[in-house]
Design a protein around this motif. Structure first.
Motif, PDB file in Angstrom:
ATOM      1  N   VAL A  99       7.773 -22.166  42.248  1.00 51.48           N
ATOM      2  CA  VAL A  99       7.416 -21.405  41.056  1.00 51.48           C
ATOM      3  C   VAL A  99       8.409 -20.267  40.880  1.00 51.48           C
ATOM      4  CG1 VAL A  99       5.753 -19.694  40.219  1.00 51.48           C
ATOM      5  CG2 VAL A  99       4.943 -21.924  40.979  1.00 51.48           C
ATOM      6  N   ALA A 100       8.880 -20.076  39.652  1.00 52.01           N
ATOM      7  CA  ALA A 100       9.655 -18.881  39.304  1.00 52.01           C
ATOM      8  C   ALA A 100       8.800 -18.043  38.356  1.00 52.01           C
ATOM      9  CB  ALA A 100      10.972 -19.254  38.638  1.00 52.01           C
ATOM     10  N   ILE A 101       8.689 -16.767  38.650  1.00 52.11           N
ATOM     11  CA  ILE A 101       7.949 -15.837  37.785  1.00 52.11           C
ATOM     12  C   ILE A 101       8.942 -14.823  37.221  1.00 52.11           C
ATOM     13  CG2 ILE A 101       6.164 -14.056  37.657  1.00 52.11           C
ATOM     14  CD1 ILE A 101       4.674 -15.511  39.879  1.00 52.11           C
ATOM     15  N   ILE A 102       9.019 -14.785  35.897  1.00 56.60           N
ATOM     16  CA  ILE A 102       9.897 -13.840  35.200  1.00 56.60           C
ATOM     17  C   ILE A 102       9.044 -12.716  34.617  1.00 56.60           C
ATOM     18  CG2 ILE A 102      11.539 -13.528  33.308  1.00 56.60           C
ATOM     19  CD1 ILE A 102      12.143 -16.539  33.497  1.00 56.60           C
ATOM     20  N   ILE A 103       9.417 -11.488  34.897  1.00 54.75           N
ATOM     21  CA  ILE A 103       8.777 -10.336  34.265  1.00 54.75           C
ATOM     22  C   ILE A 103       9.646  -9.927  33.077  1.00 54.75           C
ATOM     23  CG2 ILE A 103       7.873  -7.997  34.532  1.00 54.75           C
ATOM     24  CD1 ILE A 103       6.435 -10.011  36.277  1.00 54.75           C
ATOM     25  N   ASP A 104       9.113 -10.128  31.887  1.00 59.85           N
ATOM     26  CA  ASP A 104       9.803  -9.823  30.621  1.00 59.85           C
ATOM     27  C   ASP A 104       9.644  -8.348  30.235  1.00 59.85           C
ATOM     28  OD1 ASP A 104      10.729 -12.371  30.133  1.00 59.85           O
ATOM     29  OD2 ASP A 104       9.290 -12.838  28.559  1.00 59.85           O
ATOM     30  N   ASP A 105      10.343  -7.994  29.160  1.00 56.80           N
ATOM     31  CA  ASP A 105      10.117  -6.718  28.459  1.00 56.80           C
ATOM     32  C   ASP A 105      10.433  -5.477  29.290  1.00 56.80           C
ATOM     33  OD1 ASP A 105       9.246  -8.336  26.446  1.00 56.80           O
ATOM     34  OD2 ASP A 105       7.187  -7.619  26.394  1.00 56.80           O
ATOM     35  N   ILE A 106      11.350  -5.605  30.229  1.00 52.64           N
ATOM     36  CA  ILE A 106      11.726  -4.453  31.053  1.00 52.64           C
ATOM     37  C   ILE A 106      12.717  -3.569  30.282  1.00 52.64           C
ATOM     38  CG2 ILE A 106      12.891  -3.730  33.177  1.00 52.64           C
ATOM     39  CD1 ILE A 106      10.373  -5.119  33.915  1.00 52.64           C
ATOM     40  N   GLY A 107      12.426  -2.265  30.219  1.00 53.04           N
ATOM     41  CA  GLY A 107      13.432  -1.369  29.683  1.00 53.04           C
ATOM     42  C   GLY A 107      12.961  -0.193  28.858  1.00 53.04           C
ATOM     43  N   TYR A 108      11.831  -0.305  28.195  1.00 54.22           N
ATOM     44  CA  TYR A 108      11.426   0.779  27.304  1.00 54.22           C
ATOM     45  C   TYR A 108      10.665   1.902  28.008  1.00 54.22           C
ATOM     46  CZ  TYR A 108      12.905  -1.139  22.817  1.00 54.22           C
ATOM     47  OH  TYR A 108      13.666  -1.574  21.761  1.00 54.22           O
ATOM     48  N   ARG A 109       9.963   1.571  29.077  1.00 54.46           N
ATOM     49  CA  ARG A 109       9.094   2.560  29.720  1.00 54.46           C
ATOM     50  C   ARG A 109       9.542   2.838  31.157  1.00 54.46           C
ATOM     51  NH1 ARG A 109       6.562  -1.105  26.795  1.00 54.46           N
ATOM     52  NH2 ARG A 109       6.636  -2.478  28.616  1.00 54.46           N
ATOM     53  N   LYS A 110       9.470   4.083  31.553  1.00 59.54           N
ATOM     54  CA  LYS A 110       9.794   4.437  32.935  1.00 59.54           C
ATOM     55  C   LYS A 110       8.874   3.721  33.906  1.00 59.54           C
ATOM     56  CE  LYS A 110      10.863   8.497  35.740  1.00 59.54           C
ATOM     57  NZ  LYS A 110      10.891   9.985  35.780  1.00 59.54           N
ATOM     58  N   SER A 111       7.633   3.489  33.478  1.00 56.72           N
ATOM     59  CA  SER A 111       6.652   2.817  34.346  1.00 56.72           C
ATOM     60  C   SER A 111       7.003   1.352  34.608  1.00 56.72           C
ATOM     61  CB  SER A 111       5.255   2.900  33.719  1.00 56.72           C
ATOM     62  OG  SER A 111       5.231   2.243  32.457  1.00 56.72           O
ATOM     63  N   ASP A 112       7.951   0.797  33.831  1.00 57.11           N
ATOM     64  CA  ASP A 112       8.384  -0.585  34.088  1.00 57.11           C
ATOM     65  C   ASP A 112       8.941  -0.737  35.501  1.00 57.11           C
ATOM     66  OD1 ASP A 112       7.703  -1.108  31.474  1.00 57.11           O
ATOM     67  OD2 ASP A 112       9.759  -1.289  30.736  1.00 57.11           O
ATOM     68  N   ALA A 113       9.356   0.370  36.100  1.00 57.99           N
ATOM     69  CA  ALA A 113       9.908   0.339  37.461  1.00 57.99           C
ATOM     70  C   ALA A 113       8.904  -0.202  38.463  1.00 57.99           C
ATOM     71  CB  ALA A 113      10.370   1.730  37.879  1.00 57.99           C
ATOM     72  N   GLN A 114       7.603  -0.066  38.164  1.00 54.73           N
ATOM     73  CA  GLN A 114       6.584  -0.562  39.095  1.00 54.73           C
ATOM     74  C   GLN A 114       6.702  -2.066  39.314  1.00 54.73           C
ATOM     75  OE1 GLN A 114       4.569   1.493  40.884  1.00 54.73           O
ATOM     76  NE2 GLN A 114       5.853   3.048  39.893  1.00 54.73           N
ATOM     77  N   ALA A 115       7.209  -2.775  38.305  1.00 47.38           N
ATOM     78  CA  ALA A 115       7.357  -4.231  38.435  1.00 47.38           C
ATOM     79  C   ALA A 115       8.373  -4.595  39.510  1.00 47.38           C
ATOM     80  CB  ALA A 115       7.784  -4.829  37.096  1.00 47.38           C
ATOM     81  N   LEU A 116       9.317  -3.693  39.799  1.00 50.70           N
ATOM     82  CA  LEU A 116      10.355  -3.983  40.782  1.00 50.70           C
ATOM     83  C   LEU A 116       9.825  -3.956  42.209  1.00 50.70           C
ATOM     84  CD1 LEU A 116      13.372  -1.957  39.334  1.00 50.70           C
ATOM     85  CD2 LEU A 116      12.646  -4.279  38.810  1.00 50.70           C
ATOM     86  N   TYR A 117       8.607  -3.477  42.389  1.00 50.45           N
ATOM     87  CA  TYR A 117       8.026  -3.405  43.728  1.00 50.45           C
ATOM     88  C   TYR A 117       7.120  -4.600  44.040  1.00 50.45           C
ATOM     89  CZ  TYR A 117       9.890   1.304  43.616  1.00 50.45           C
ATOM     90  OH  TYR A 117      10.749   2.382  43.519  1.00 50.45           O
ATOM     91  N   LEU A 118       7.071  -5.549  43.131  1.00 51.20           N
ATOM     92  CA  LEU A 118       6.340  -6.778  43.438  1.00 51.20           C
ATOM     93  C   LEU A 118       7.052  -7.512  44.569  1.00 51.20           C
ATOM     94  CD1 LEU A 118       5.559  -7.996  39.808  1.00 51.20           C
ATOM     95  CD2 LEU A 118       3.861  -7.331  41.540  1.00 51.20           C
ATOM     96  N   PRO A 119       6.305  -8.095  45.494  1.00 49.86           N
ATOM     97  CA  PRO A 119       6.940  -8.754  46.638  1.00 49.86           C
ATOM     98  C   PRO A 119       7.514 -10.122  46.280  1.00 49.86           C
ATOM     99  CG  PRO A 119       4.559  -8.996  46.758  1.00 49.86           C
ATOM    100  CD  PRO A 119       4.832  -8.102  45.582  1.00 49.86           C
TER     101      PRO A 119
END
Length: 250
Positions: free
Chosen positions: A23-43
């Motif tokens: 399975v590949a999981i893509i997290i879309d829509d990164i860039g507008y919010r500072k809180s988007d950084a939380q997605a980078l901590y997914l394992p």
């Protein structure tokens, strides 16, 4: 020798399915919010699709790359509902020069991106000519295309393949509703699809509700003998399988 070949041919399906589904999981829509950084901590091997020319897009793309995650560009494309697209968008009013200039500008900002997927695009991905211009650009640079499949009539993946651009499409959105029960239901469907099809692409978004749910749900993949892989690996496997099939036919 014949008995050995027959035995191997009988065992091959079992050997194939003993390997983990992927399975590949893509997290879309990164860039507008500072809180988007939380997605980078997914394992694990999450892939990230970065909106071009956004306040936090470049810095988060660099962080994802430093973490050895796949990064692609999330290119806005014209939708049927006329929604505002944002910077770096491709529209049906653009000619080839305009499309190429817009894509060039986006990749100048994040040159290490491995390719693109579409943000919205329910109108543009149904049109052959703009997709052909887009795929020609990607082919010249050995880049990939992932069809987010925002319309069932999308021509994008078919056009990509015809131009020799490595391509896959989204099978499931995980978070169309920002409720844990819904995301859980979609994740269970993802597991079922992976077991059935052996190779699946899922898309989610950097909403706090999604990130919280994924932290809980991602361990279910390993428990179900499913491997979380970068989108580039899923594509490489597809291409290798296609080459093997072509060689066998020759």
């Amino acid at each position: 020798m014949l008995r050995l070949l027959l035995t191997f041919s009988l065992l091959w399906p079992a050997l194939l399915y003993a390997q983990p589904a992927q399975v590949a999981i893509i997290i879309d829509d990164i860039g507008y919010r500072k809180s988007d950084a939380q997605a980078l901590y997914l394992p694990g091997n999450i892939s990230y699709a970065i909106l071009p020319h956004t306040p936090y897009g470049k810095i988060l793309a660099l962080q994802a790359k430093a973490n050895k995650n796949d990064v692609i560009l999330h290119i806005p494309m014209e939708a049927k509902n006329g929604k505002k697209l944002g910077p770096g968008a491709l529209t049906s009013a653009m000619n080839e020069t305009g499309i190429r200039a817009s894509l060039t500008h986006a990749f100048a900002e994040i040159p290490f991106a491995l390719g693109i997927n579409n943000h919205m695009g329910s109108k543009l991905t149904e049109l052959y000519q703009p997709m052909a211009w887009t795929m020609q650009f990607l082919r010249e640079r050995n880049l990939m295309f992932i069809d987010s499949l925002t319309t069932g009539a999308s021509q994008a993946e078919e056009v990509a393949i015809s131009f020799g651009v490595p391509s896959l499409h989204r099978h499931i959105f995980l978070d169309n509703k920002l409720e844990h029960a819904y995301i859980l239901s979609q994740f269970k469907q993802l597991i079922l699809d992976a077991k059935r099809y052996r190779s699946v692409v899922a898309i989610a978004h950097p909403h706090p509700e999604t990130i919280k749910s994924l932290h809980k749900l991602l361990p279910l993949l390993e428990k179900n003998n499913i491997e979380l892989v970068p989108i580039s690996r899923l594509l490489n496997n597809k291409m290798a399988s296609s080459n093997q099939q072509t060689n066998a036919e020759d």
